[in-house]
Design an enzyme around this catalytic site. Structure first.
Site, short mmCIF file in Angstrom:
data_model
loop_
_atom_site.label_atom_id
_atom_site.label_comp_id
_atom_site.label_asym_id
_atom_site.label_seq_id
_atom_site.Cartn_x
_atom_site.Cartn_y
_atom_site.Cartn_z
N TYR A 14 -1.46 -3.95 -6.11
CA TYR A 14 -1.11 -4.45 -5.01
C TYR A 14 -2.05 -4.36 -4.70
O TYR A 14 -2.85 -3.10 -3.65
CB TYR A 14 0.51 -4.44 -4.24
CG TYR A 14 0.32 -4.95 -3.37
CD1 TYR A 14 0.93 -6.12 -4.28
CD2 TYR A 14 0.77 -4.96 -2.53
CE1 TYR A 14 2.19 -7.42 -3.71
CE2 TYR A 14 1.21 -6.68 -1.28
CZ TYR A 14 1.59 -7.44 -2.23
OH TYR A 14 2.61 -8.58 -1.10
N ARG A 70 1.57 -11.36 1.22
CA ARG A 70 0.70 -12.37 1.17
C ARG A 70 -0.29 -13.61 1.45
O ARG A 70 0.27 -13.90 -0.35
CB ARG A 70 -0.59 -10.70 0.92
CG ARG A 70 0.01 -9.42 1.24
CD ARG A 70 -0.04 -9.01 2.85
NE ARG A 70 -0.05 -8.13 2.97
CZ ARG A 70 -1.03 -7.27 4.05
NH1 ARG A 70 -1.81 -8.00 4.83
NH2 ARG A 70 0.37 -5.77 4.32
N LYS A 86 -9.36 -1.42 2.60
CA LYS A 86 -8.84 -0.43 3.17
C LYS A 86 -9.88 0.89 2.69
O LYS A 86 -10.34 1.60 3.30
CB LYS A 86 -7.68 -0.14 3.09
CG LYS A 86 -6.98 -1.47 3.96
CD LYS A 86 -6.81 -1.82 5.34
CE LYS A 86 -5.70 -2.70 5.56
NZ LYS A 86 -5.88 -3.09 7.00
N SER A 143 0.12 -2.54 12.95
CA SER A 143 0.83 -3.30 12.25
C SER A 143 1.62 -3.77 13.40
O SER A 143 2.06 -3.80 14.10
CB SER A 143 1.09 -2.91 10.64
OG SER A 143 1.67 -1.74 10.80
N ASP A 174 -9.64 -8.33 10.19
CA ASP A 174 -8.51 -7.55 10.33
C ASP A 174 -10.00 -5.88 10.45
O ASP A 174 -8.94 -4.77 10.95
CB ASP A 174 -8.61 -7.18 8.72
CG ASP A 174 -7.88 -5.87 8.15
OD1 ASP A 174 -6.46 -5.05 9.76
OD2 ASP A 174 -7.59 -5.57 7.25
N HIS A 202 -10.85 -0.44 12.16
CA HIS A 202 -9.95 -1.56 11.83
C HIS A 202 -9.32 -2.57 12.84
O HIS A 202 -8.89 -2.18 13.60
CB HIS A 202 -7.95 -0.33 11.38
CG HIS A 202 -7.64 -0.92 10.72
ND1 HIS A 202 -5.98 -0.55 11.46
CD2 HIS A 202 -7.48 -2.08 9.94
CE1 HIS A 202 -5.42 -1.52 10.48
NE2 HIS A 202 -5.81 -2.88 9.84
N ARG A 242 1.13 -1.48 0.29
CA ARG A 242 -0.06 0.03 -0.28
C ARG A 242 0.84 1.07 -0.03
O ARG A 242 1.64 1.38 0.81
CB ARG A 242 -0.92 0.12 1.21
CG ARG A 242 -1.97 0.68 1.35
CD ARG A 242 -2.94 0.13 2.62
NE ARG A 242 -2.09 -0.28 3.62
CZ ARG A 242 -1.38 0.68 4.44
NH1 ARG A 242 -2.18 1.73 3.81
NH2 ARG A 242 -1.16 0.26 5.68
N CYS A 287 1.23 -6.58 15.58
CA CYS A 287 1.35 -6.76 16.75
C CYS A 287 0.38 -7.68 16.39
O CYS A 287 0.14 -8.17 18.14
CB CYS A 287 0.33 -5.71 17.61
SG CYS A 287 1.06 -4.14 18.18
O1 SAT Z 1 -3.01 -3.83 2.09
S1 SAT Z 1 -3.35 -4.29 2.62
O2 SAT Z 1 -3.91 -2.60 2.70
O3 SAT Z 1 -4.59 -3.95 2.64
C1 SAT Z 1 -2.63 -4.61 3.86
C2 SAT Z 1 -1.86 -3.11 4.96
O4 SAT Z 1 -1.00 -2.86 4.12
O5 SAT Z 1 -2.71 -2.74 5.99
MN MN Z 2 -5.07 -4.01 8.31
#
Ligand code: SAT
Ligand code: MN
Length: 652
Positions: free
Chosen positions: A258, A435, A267, A309, A334, A287, A109, A311
């Site tokens: 991506y 991922r 998101k 992130s 998520d 979130h 992202r 954690c």
């Molecule tokens: O790529 S995503 O936005 O789905 C996951 C992330 O980076 O938080």
């Molecule tokens: Mn997330």
């Protein structure tokens, strides 16, 4: 007016000519369908959907339009097409598992290229202190955005097929769900959206003439490309832009294929646009993971939890509790959408239908349920491959048979862990942000109610962070207002971007920092206003920290399944048990009230120690953060909460 409709297979183009009445505009596009695939055409769409699709087709000029029906056959055809084009590869060790390797320039992202467009800047981001760079989102003016779009979207799908994806965030037809229509020129996005959302024709029936979130996505590489794509992964990193127009419930994303940049239900929709819809409609889009927890007496509670992130959010959502007789079940890992029911209780749904999880670090030791989930029907991106046709990443060292060879995500054959680049840098097998994209229904611990259309009743909200120092294992907020302050003051340790800079403790309020769809000050106001809902029975709010370290730098708490001991305490607090004591920062467990039976010895005094000096600094850091980043947009109540904390810490 008659229109030529070409019916072709994905590769062959045996054409059948058919005519029907339609929109003028439709004449300029070939509408393709595929045998054994969707037979829907643009003309089968409701007028408002058709208008959106044709408007975007007119702009992006794809060669053809294909309406996705979300069927198994369609998915298989798409995967086969991508395999033939070299975009994905079958992982032969499993059933229906695939590996995509991206252009190394398109691996995550991109927050720096993510913008929100509203008439006024302050609708999107808070006032910042002079000379400070705002970190709570990026605003773009309407004029600038128009210019951005002019430089990107016209004819951007030339030579490509435009796929139309009708999708539901949340169970189809649930009053808590919302519908989106994504148009995209990426078959990878179609295949992934089918995993991550409920997709297809049924969604269109449910939509009827109702509202939908408009989602436009293009990889930004019209054909023919000037240079061939790297790894058969077309993208346009120089021009990547992920734009949101909340007033119009619209998302336009260009240049990246991506994750969150391109799977727009995630998101972009479920957090940024939905948080704004939620504010307008009086609910919450967060979130957060959602889990169900059942004690040995069979009493069940649901917890929603927000963590920055790194954690272990997915691990917690899928945990196997070590406490005998306890059961944890997963609703989502998520995102949570929470709305009051008629009894004033917050009910939550997971708007997603899959997990888009970080692969490295996932193993039978850290998250067995995730490992069991990804054994079939999974799309992996940027992981390594074994000579057995299996997936591999850092963290699986102890769980892989010997004698295998590995191909890294960057295609280093015979990869080994000591492999170095020319400049002496370690070469990783899998990209750190690689991922798995896998159906939630395959997780062995999915909650029986995970698809319930009324959602699950939330009993507790948990905030957390990775805090090596000063922050106790668990504490409860004094009340709702204090809980909102605790969320606002969240911080977590993360790896600094620059090499060798080491770890820094970053502010990440509500774990939403990159995902707020509107001014964070207003967001806090919205959270505070939940208390005013007629008859509200709000959940208790807690803060946890599994990551405190001893002075020798060792973790004080074992974590993972042992975290069930903390959840047990939380559940008993929800039931009103008298097992807490007041401290300046909140309510902490009384001595002995956390079940430590059969736990390897842990230093509970150290885990719950509250050093005055640390908390003085923490208060200062929160004050500076609010002052710099939220400034005059900080609700008075939150400023009061901070002052009250400062006062309590002073008297510690
Ligand atoms: O790529 S995503 O936005 O789905 C996951 C992330 O980076 O938080
Ligand atoms: Mn997330």
């Amino acid at each position: 007016m008659s229109v030529v409709l070409v019916i072709s297979s994905l590769r062959r183009s045996t054409s059948v000519v058919k005519s029907f009445n339609s929109f003028q505009k439709l004449r300029r596009f070939t509408v393709t369908t595929h045998p054994a695939m969707s037979s829907m055409t643009v003309n089968d769409l409701r007028p408002h959907v058709k208008e959106y699709v044709l408007e975007k087709a007119e702009l992006c000029k794809p060669d053809s339009i294909y309406i996705c029906d979300g069927s198994e056959e369609e998915e298989q055809q798409l995967l086969k097409l991508m395999e033939e084009e070299g975009m994905i590869k079958r992982l032969t060790k499993y059933e229906n598992c695939w590996l995509a390797k991206t252009d190394p320039k398109d691996v995550a992202r991109v927050e720096s290229k993510t913008v929100i467009c509203t008439p006024n800047k302050r609708d999107t981001i808070p006032i910042v202190k002079e000379d400070v760079k705002g970190t709570l989102g990026q605003w773009r003016s309407q004029n600038e955005l128009q210019q951005d779009f002019r430089e990107r979207f016209p004819a951007c799908m030339k030579g490509r097929k435009m796929y139309v994806i009708p999708f539901s965030m949340g169970p189809v037809g649930s009053p808590l769900s919302k519908i989106g229509i994504q148009v995209t020129d990426s078959p990878y996005v179609v295949a992934s959206m089918r995993v991550m959302t409920r997709m297809g024709g049924k969604v269109l029936d449910t939509l009827g003439d109702g509202e939908f979130v408009k989602c436009l996505h293009s990889v930004g590489q019209p054909l023919p490309m000037e240079k061939p794509p790297v790894n058969n992964w077309p993208c346009n990193p120089a021009k990547t832009l992920i734009a949101h127009i909340p007033d119009q419930r619209e998302i336009c994303s260009f240049g990246s294929g991506y994750g969150g940049n391109s799977l727009l239900g995630k998101k972009c929709f479920a957090l940024r646009i939905a948080s704004r819809i939620a504010k307008d409609e009086g609910w919450l889009a967060e979130h957060m993971l959602i889990l169900g927890i059942t004690n040995p007496e069979g009493q069940k509670k649901y917890i929603a939890a927000a963590f920055p992130s790194a954690c272990g959010k997915t691990n917690l959502a899928m945990m196997n509790p070590t406490l005998p007789g306890w059961k944890v079940e997963c609703v989502g890992d998520d995102i949570a959408w929470m709305k009051f029911d008629s009894e004033g209780k917050l009910r939550a749904i997971n708007p997603e239908a899959g997990f888009f999880g970080v692969a490295p670090g996932t193993s039978m030791k850290t998250n067995p349920n995730a490992m069991l989930t990804i054994q079939k029907n999974t799309i992996f991106t940027n992981v390594a491959e074994t000579s057995e046709g299996g997936f591999w990443w850092e963290g699986l060292e102890d769980e892989t048979p010997s004698g295998l060879t590995y191909t890294s995500w960057l295609d280093h054959k015979n990869w080994h862990k000591d492999m170095l680049t020319d400049t002496g840098k370690k070469i990783l097998a899998a990209h750190p942000n690689s991922r798995f994209c896998t159906p939630a229904s395959q997780c062995p611990t999915m909650d029986p109610a995970w698809e319930s259309s009324e959602g699950v009743p939330i009993d507790a909200i948990v905030f957390g962070g990775r805090r090596p120092e000063g922050v106790p294992l668990v504490y409860e907020s004094f009340d709702w207002k204090h809980g909102v302050f605790v969320g606002a003051a969240m911080r977590s340790e993360s790896t600094a971007a620059a090499e060798h800079v080491g770890k820094v403790i970053m502010h990440d309020p509500f774990a939403m920092r990159p995902f707020f769809g509107y001014n964070f000050g207003d967001y806090l106001g919205h959270w505070l206003s939940m208390e005013n809902h007629q008859g509200a029975k709000l959940p208790k709010i807690f803060h946890v920290n599994w990551f405190r370290k001893s002075s020798e730098g060792k973790f004080l708490w074992p974590g993972f399944g042992e975290n069930s001991r903390v959840l047990d305490w939380i559940c008993r607090r929800v039931d009103g048990e008298d097992n807490s004591k007041k401290t300046p920062i909140g309510l902490v467990p009384t001595k002995g009230s956390i079940n430590t039976d059969n736990l390897e010895p842990v230093d509970m005094d150290a885990i719950f120690d509250l050093p005055k000096e640390f908390w003085e600094k923490e208060v200062q850091s929160i004050r500076t953060y609010f002052d710099e980043q939220v400034n005059r947009d900080l609700p008075e109540e939150i400023a009061n909460q901070l002052n009250a904390l400062e006062e309590r810490v002073r008297n510690m």
